[in-house]
Design an enzyme around this catalytic site. Sequence first.
Site, PDB file in Angstrom:
ATOM      1  N   GLU A   1       5.503   3.786   4.703  1.00  0.00           N
ATOM      2  CA  GLU A   1       4.112   3.433   4.823  1.00  0.00           C
ATOM      3  C   GLU A   1       3.763   2.215   4.789  1.00  0.00           C
ATOM      4  O   GLU A   1       2.996   1.641   5.461  1.00  0.00           O
ATOM      5  CB  GLU A   1       3.269   4.287   3.584  1.00  0.00           C
ATOM      6  CG  GLU A   1       3.246   5.728   3.680  1.00  0.00           C
ATOM      7  CD  GLU A   1       2.475   6.253   5.160  1.00  0.00           C
ATOM      8  OE1 GLU A   1       1.849   5.652   5.710  1.00  0.00           O
ATOM      9  OE2 GLU A   1       2.762   7.321   5.484  1.00  0.00           O
TER      10      GLU A   1
ATOM     11  N   ASP B   1      -6.147   6.722   8.214  1.00  0.00           N
ATOM     12  CA  ASP B   1      -5.954   5.462   9.157  1.00  0.00           C
ATOM     13  C   ASP B   1      -6.663   5.392  10.371  1.00  0.00           C
ATOM     14  O   ASP B   1      -7.412   6.247  10.829  1.00  0.00           O
ATOM     15  CB  ASP B   1      -4.437   5.295   9.230  1.00  0.00           C
ATOM     16  CG  ASP B   1      -4.043   6.398  10.280  1.00  0.00           C
ATOM     17  OD1 ASP B   1      -4.533   7.400  10.666  1.00  0.00           O
ATOM     18  OD2 ASP B   1      -2.799   6.179  10.897  1.00  0.00           O
TER      19      ASP B   1
ATOM     20  N   TYR C   1      -5.376   3.815   1.926  1.00  0.00           N
ATOM     21  CA  TYR C   1      -4.895   4.633   2.813  1.00  0.00           C
ATOM     22  C   TYR C   1      -3.573   4.744   2.249  1.00  0.00           C
ATOM     23  O   TYR C   1      -3.029   5.975   2.267  1.00  0.00           O
ATOM     24  CB  TYR C   1      -4.715   3.903   4.111  1.00  0.00           C
ATOM     25  CG  TYR C   1      -3.772   4.631   4.923  1.00  0.00           C
ATOM     26  CD1 TYR C   1      -3.635   5.841   5.714  1.00  0.00           C
ATOM     27  CD2 TYR C   1      -2.288   3.956   4.974  1.00  0.00           C
ATOM     28  CE1 TYR C   1      -2.663   6.435   6.034  1.00  0.00           C
ATOM     29  CE2 TYR C   1      -0.937   4.477   5.625  1.00  0.00           C
ATOM     30  CZ  TYR C   1      -1.413   5.673   6.137  1.00  0.00           C
ATOM     31  OH  TYR C   1      -0.356   6.520   6.811  1.00  0.00           O
TER      32      TYR C   1
END
Length: 365
Positions: free
Chosen positions: A34, A135, A117
């Site tokens: 991520e 996102d 996020y």
Amino acid sequence: MASLREALLCWFAENARPLPWRESYDPYQVWLSEIMLQQTQMERAVGYFQRFVARFPDMASLAAASEEEVLKLWEGLGYYSRAKNLLACARRVVAAHGGALPHDPKTLQALPGIGPYTAGAVASIAFARDVTAVDANVERVFARLFDLDMPVREARTRAFILETAAALVPRGKAREWNQALMELGALVCLPKRPRCSECPLSGQCEAYRLDLVFERPVPAKAVDYIPMDVASGLLVREGRVFIQKRPETGVWAGLWEFPGGTVESGETPEQAVVREFREETDLDVAITAKLAVVRHGYTRYRVALHCFALRDLNDAAEPALHAAQEGRFATLAELSGLAFPAGHRKLIDQLVGQNRGGLLLDPMR
DNA sequence: TAGTCGTGGCG
DNA sequence: TCGCCAAGACT
């Protein structure tokens, strides 16, 4: 709503790309992926991910790493504060959380490099928490699905999207759902060439019904790109070249570089590199050769990088460090082990590839 | 809140 | 060639 969820989850089960971190959903791997995927496309991140996991298989091994090595592994991926924060986060997790990432989004978001996020993505994808992860993909999908007629970056639009996203998360399936939304945005609901004929949600898409898919999302105001000439110099002494480590903050923080800077108006690149060298190192230099013009860009700048070989004009003195935290003379071979900005890396590779390194740096010549 | 912070690919 | 983009966080 039920059919929307069912359609997308079913599509994801069929179309999810096989990715390394989807094999185990190991929290460390999910977190690492991520961070790498922030502002970065999947294809570019995967290779970096595999090299990182091979070198640092878990949080403890990463926490024990040096920043120098982490930056070298990150070289070329961009947004280098992510690498710095990655290391800081690993060390914090080891020191304060026993080496295990927390499950709670709020606690996650308190860690370096983890914003709203990423906190939602890690909590849902690694720990199956029923939280959102919104996102740019999700914003685009929602802008079309609900035909949002204002820019997605606008506060009211974002609020609507976050609210809607929270209401849609299927209980117990946030891991699949959040990834499905992003995967749809990455593979089908594309920014410029949406593949509506392949979309499992086209029957429920408001923009599709109104034939407004190409008008959604409403574009933000365009960024203006700034062309710029930069001059950099390779000062050669006895087969070694001078490099300096950039400051801890700002662009390319902590990366190595050859001294140089912007070519001011009314100035030639040749004049600029001499001036910049004096300003940054207190050294007087002369140009021995023009090596290359490397074109690259960063953020909103489009740079023509003029590269020169240099020699000392006066007696060789110790370079001052007015624009760096560290400096040294290194052989061309040593440069391969250090992290440079992409433009400088291109130059180094060119010199090595053309076998001009020896010509340039050989002390016998 | 608006600026800053990279890079390589694509049309 | 070059404008435009593509899985955010931080200040």
